[in-house]
Scaffold this active site. Sequence first.
Site, PDB file in Angstrom:
ATOM      1  N   ASP A 225       0.863  -1.176   0.000  1.00 23.05           N
ATOM      2  CA  ASP A 225       0.000   0.000   0.000  1.00 23.05           C
ATOM      3  C   ASP A 225       0.899   1.224   0.000  1.00 23.05           C
ATOM      4  O   ASP A 225       1.702   1.408   0.910  1.00 23.05           O
ATOM      5  CB  ASP A 225      -0.901  -0.010   1.238  1.00 23.05           C
TER       6      ASP A 225
ATOM      7  N   GLU B 255      -1.997  -1.162  -5.664  1.00 30.54           N
ATOM      8  CA  GLU B 255      -3.349  -0.695  -5.978  1.00 30.54           C
ATOM      9  C   GLU B 255      -3.290   0.147  -7.256  1.00 30.54           C
ATOM     10  O   GLU B 255      -2.237   0.674  -7.617  1.00 30.54           O
ATOM     11  CB  GLU B 255      -3.913   0.128  -4.831  1.00 30.54           C
TER      12      GLU B 255
ATOM     13  N   ASP C  34      -3.193   1.329   6.870  1.00 27.79           N
ATOM     14  CA  ASP C  34      -2.382   1.015   5.685  1.00 27.79           C
ATOM     15  C   ASP C  34      -2.024  -0.469   5.631  1.00 27.79           C
ATOM     16  O   ASP C  34      -1.948  -1.068   4.561  1.00 27.79           O
ATOM     17  CB  ASP C  34      -1.102   1.856   5.686  1.00 27.79           C
TER      18      ASP C  34
END
Length: 318
Positions: free
Chosen positions: A122, A206, A288
């Site tokens: 992340d 992501e 996170d």
Amino acid sequence: MSKCAPQEALRNLDRAFAHFFRRVKEKRAGKKVKVGFPHFKSRKNGLGSFRLTGAMHVFENAIQLPRLGRLRLKECGYLPMAGVHLLSATLSERAGRWFVSLQVEMEIADPQAEQKGSVGVDLGILRLATLSDGEGVDNPHALRRAQTKIRRVQRCVARRQKGSANRKKAVQQLARAHYRVANIRKEAVHQATSRLAKTKSVIVLEDLNVSGMLKNHHLAQAIADVGLYEFRRQLSYKGKWYGCEVQIADRYYPSSKRCSRCGRVKPDLALSERMYRCIYCGLELDRDWNAALNLEQWLYPGSELPRVPREVTPVESM
Ligand SMILES: [Zn+2]
């Protein structure tokens, strides 16, 4: 003067126009592309760069270039010396220093296929990257200190009379301070991506557009986003070198709103909530870290229920 400098500049211009006309054509064909006429270079932004071709030699601590002769290098050992075919050298100036970069042709052995595990990453602003195995990469602390200095030097520039020699000196100092910050950030990203690409087989990131839209409230974060794209870019080329596959989770995967233990999705999650609290199963986890775990689980659709996160506290830095 080498004849190469103007020649290569014309080649760059040719390429710029080729891109421009290609985009014009694409736009006429109905594609959504930005079309911009090539820009002139400005002397305001430093001395810029030029490219040389021809006979070149790299030595231990020097480089020999056409017309310029043998130039000593301040940093040694990073230019390729043996077993490469040198195509061109680009010399550029930044904050009073000169750099040479070489375009080379070389054979890179295919990386061996071995299973080294997968990880979800992340990317963020508070912490540069959070890994699903509980580790993290901090934003370098030196940046904040350097930014205080930048502010001071910036004030200095503003107070000097325009066109004066002292203003020129202050501008140079400011350029050096900015350069230092850029280098600190660059190093952190390079070290993190190298380590990840070398130690993992699959990395899940992501899709950045989503986070860009969600987080882009402030200018500072917009700038930080550039670093995120750089992270992804470096991972993809380093992955090819070291045999690591980089996957991008699809755009509508709720990596931050999803619970990494029970797999259910929270209806809303404020940006200020640093802890993820699941309203269904009661999981409490660093926001996170939860997102990183979700990204790793994206690899195994359907098998998310038994995967319980291990009880490890996130490590401060890699
Ligand atoms: Zn849950």
